[in-house]
Write a protein that holds these residues in place. Structure first.
Motif, short mmCIF file in Angstrom:
data_model
loop_
_atom_site.label_atom_id
_atom_site.label_comp_id
_atom_site.label_asym_id
_atom_site.label_seq_id
_atom_site.Cartn_x
_atom_site.Cartn_y
_atom_site.Cartn_z
N ARG A 71 -5.26 9.90 7.09
CA ARG A 71 -5.34 10.04 5.63
C ARG A 71 -6.44 11.01 5.22
N ARG A 116 0.93 10.22 1.62
CA ARG A 116 0.80 8.75 1.65
C ARG A 116 1.13 8.26 3.06
N GLU A 153 1.43 4.87 5.52
CA GLU A 153 1.53 3.42 5.63
C GLU A 153 1.63 3.04 7.11
N LEU A 177 8.55 -0.11 0.05
CA LEU A 177 8.67 1.28 -0.37
C LEU A 177 9.94 1.49 -1.21
N GLU A 198 9.54 0.25 -4.66
CA GLU A 198 8.71 1.13 -5.49
C GLU A 198 9.47 2.35 -5.97
N VAL A 207 6.79 9.81 2.58
CA VAL A 207 5.78 8.85 3.05
C VAL A 207 5.78 8.86 4.57
N VAL A 215 10.49 4.75 -3.70
CA VAL A 215 10.33 5.81 -2.71
C VAL A 215 11.70 6.17 -2.15
#
Length: 245
Positions: free
Chosen positions: A30, A37, A39, A57, A60, A5, A62
């Motif tokens: 993006r 991904r 952020e 993150l 989740e 990420v 990640v």
């Protein structure tokens, strides 16, 4: 293996134009790399915070993150603030801190394009002096980088290029404008070497009152987006040491 990420870390500001510009830049990134991904986290004033994004993150599941400072020079925020925040991230995250954006030929190209958008043309270069106006820093490394960018940019054909600083360092924008006038440049342009609008860019604009041209901040330009992705790709290489690995 999923790509890390990309966490873009912005300083943050009370000025709403700052966050709006950061989000516009992230949208462009993006669009350029839809498989990554991306952020956004802010160090101060705006949400989400960097620590909040990292916690989300980790929750989740990640594992890998590239933390990219949305900064043009390596000064206090890149050397101290950001590493301190990243060191407190959840232990399950493997975080690599990417390099700051500058210097880069792409950023110089963005500066020049902004000047042309403001009314100059390539034919004006040899008779135009440019003030390279940055936010300023007390860090000698950061000051030296700005001075070197000015020297290199001058070699591309401008009448002269002088660095200036909105805070912490001298000269100020207005003093550099007057110096270029005294050198005999036919016209003087101010090029803000800053990423987003805010308090210090507004000070640069006030200092440009006696200039002929004031260009816009770098903002969500395609060149800046490409530099972000270059720094992301560099940080993904296993040669870099991971924070918290």
């Amino acid at each position: 293996m999923p790509r890390p990420v990309l966490l873009v870390i912005a300083h943050g500001s009370r000025d709403p134009r700052h966050a709006a510009t950061v989000h516009a830049l992230v949208r462009r990134v993006r669009a350029l790399r839809p498989g990554v991904r991306v952020e956004t986290g802010f160090l101060d004033f705006n949400i989400p915070s960097v620590s909040g994004v990292l916690e989300s993150l980790a929750a989740e599941g990640v594992r890998d993150v590239v933390a990219l400072p949305l900064l043009l020079t390596r000064a206090f925020h890149a050397k101290s603030d950001i590493p301190a925040v990243l060191s407190e991230a959840p232990a399950r995250l493997r975080i690599r801190q990417a390099e700051v954006l500058g210097p880069s030929p792409l950023l110089t190209a963005a500066l020049e394009r902004r000047l042309y958008e403001a009314g100059l043309s390539p034919a004006d270069k040899s008779s135009t002096g440019v003030v390279l106006a940055s936010a300023g820093s007390t860090d000698p490394e950061a000051i030296a980088v700005i001075a070197e960018i000015a020297r290199e940019w001058r070699r591309t054909g401008w009448c002269a290029v002088r660095p200036a600083f909105a805070s912490a360092s001298l000269p100020r924008t207005e003093d550099a404008v007057r110096e270029l006038r005294a050198l005999g440049c036919k016209r003087v342009a101010v090029a803000p070497y800053v990423l987003a609008p805010g308090f210090l860019p507004d000070r640069i604009a006030r200092g440009a009152a006696e200039a002929d041209i004031l260009s816009d901040v770098l903002g969500a330009s395609p060149e800046v987006a490409r530099v972000l992705l270059q720094r992301y790709d560099m940080a993904r290489t296993p040669a870099l040491t991971a924070i918290g690995a």
